[in-house]
Design a protein around this motif. Sequence first.
Motif, mmCIF file in Angstrom:
data_model
loop_
_atom_site.group_PDB
_atom_site.id
_atom_site.type_symbol
_atom_site.label_atom_id
_atom_site.label_comp_id
_atom_site.label_asym_id
_atom_site.label_seq_id
_atom_site.Cartn_x
_atom_site.Cartn_y
_atom_site.Cartn_z
ATOM 1 N N ILE A 34 15.440 -22.615 -11.787
ATOM 2 C CA ILE A 34 16.604 -22.364 -10.801
ATOM 3 C C ILE A 34 16.702 -20.772 -10.630
ATOM 4 N N ALA A 35 17.033 -20.132 -11.730
ATOM 5 C CA ALA A 35 16.954 -18.772 -11.713
ATOM 6 C C ALA A 35 15.433 -18.255 -11.372
ATOM 7 N N LEU A 36 14.366 -18.844 -11.706
ATOM 8 C CA LEU A 36 13.221 -18.321 -11.279
ATOM 9 C C LEU A 36 12.874 -18.463 -9.815
ATOM 10 N N GLN A 37 13.484 -19.452 -9.256
ATOM 11 C CA GLN A 37 13.212 -19.964 -7.863
ATOM 12 C C GLN A 37 14.341 -18.894 -7.078
ATOM 13 N N GLU A 38 15.228 -18.606 -7.638
ATOM 14 C CA GLU A 38 16.231 -17.681 -7.008
ATOM 15 C C GLU A 38 15.562 -16.334 -7.150
ATOM 16 N N SER A 39 15.031 -15.942 -8.304
ATOM 17 C CA SER A 39 14.230 -14.771 -8.374
ATOM 18 C C SER A 39 13.037 -14.534 -7.361
ATOM 19 N N THR A 40 12.412 -15.795 -7.367
ATOM 20 C CA THR A 40 11.197 -15.801 -6.348
ATOM 21 C C THR A 40 11.802 -15.818 -4.959
ATOM 22 N N ASN A 42 14.571 -14.258 -4.276
ATOM 23 C CA ASN A 42 14.998 -12.631 -4.118
ATOM 24 C C ASN A 42 13.876 -11.657 -4.022
ATOM 25 N N VAL A 43 12.617 -12.084 -4.415
ATOM 26 C CA VAL A 43 11.594 -11.297 -4.463
ATOM 27 C C VAL A 43 10.929 -11.349 -3.076
ATOM 28 N N GLU A 44 11.041 -12.733 -2.417
ATOM 29 C CA GLU A 44 10.456 -12.685 -1.121
ATOM 30 C C GLU A 44 11.537 -11.960 -0.123
ATOM 31 N N HIS A 45 12.517 -12.076 -0.346
ATOM 32 C CA HIS A 45 13.580 -11.591 0.388
ATOM 33 C C HIS A 45 13.303 -10.136 0.425
ATOM 34 N N GLN A 49 12.376 -7.335 2.992
ATOM 35 C CA GLN A 49 12.967 -6.270 3.300
ATOM 36 C C GLN A 49 12.425 -4.739 3.072
ATOM 37 N N LEU A 50 11.370 -4.976 2.191
ATOM 38 C CA LEU A 50 10.529 -3.788 2.014
ATOM 39 C C LEU A 50 9.548 -3.491 3.321
ATOM 40 N N LEU A 51 9.079 -4.653 3.438
ATOM 41 C CA LEU A 51 8.188 -4.467 4.655
ATOM 42 C C LEU A 51 8.891 -4.075 6.050
ATOM 43 N N ALA A 52 10.115 -4.462 5.870
ATOM 44 C CA ALA A 52 11.178 -4.050 7.115
ATOM 45 C C ALA A 52 11.267 -2.673 7.076
ATOM 46 N N CYS A 53 11.676 -2.222 5.802
ATOM 47 C CA CYS A 53 11.906 -0.886 5.547
ATOM 48 C C CYS A 53 10.630 0.040 5.833
ATOM 49 N N LYS A 54 9.436 -0.457 5.542
ATOM 50 C CA LYS A 54 8.183 0.367 5.761
ATOM 51 C C LYS A 54 7.830 0.386 7.150
#
Length: 189
Positions: A34-40, A42-45, A49-54
């Motif tokens: 679950i934590a890995l899924q959440e981390s994944t 979060n990483v996607e999120h 966000q990074l792409l949006a910031c770029k």
Amino acid sequence: DEIVTCFSPFRPAAAKKWEQELQTLGENNARLSIALQESTNNVEHWKKQLLACKEEGEQLRQKMMELEAQCADFNLEKERNTRLTRTVKQLETDIHEKEQELERLREEAQVIPQLLAECEALRERLQTAESTNKELENKANSLKTNIEESQQKQSDLKKELTTFLEVLDGKIDELHGFRQGLAKLGMDN
């Protein structure tokens, strides 16, 4: 052997311990999944966000370049406005000078009628002087003629007087001779 020993039916306590351990590991694995899924997630999120910031950063860079270009245009426009302001001030100065010159010419133009009147009076005086001069020239010519005639008459009179004096001297000499002749006669008588 040991594994077998652990799972042997004679060792139920150990098996139970391993089952609990296995269950704990399964729960931990589920939690980690679950934590890995959440981390994944979060990483996607964060990737999004990074792409949006770029993208936002790129948009801001574009906007900054546009603003810099506008700034350059603004500076050019400001410089142009400065030149135009100087030109306007110069034109205002020129206009002021022309207005002063126009005022001076108006003042001079007010004197023109007086000058024209004076000119007319001078022209009339000149005509009068020319007319008087002409009359004086005529009188001078007439006097010159009179002087010439008078000189001629004087010359003629001088000649006549000289002739008369010569005749008179001759008559005086005759009278003197006559008187002497009379005196001689008077003495003789």
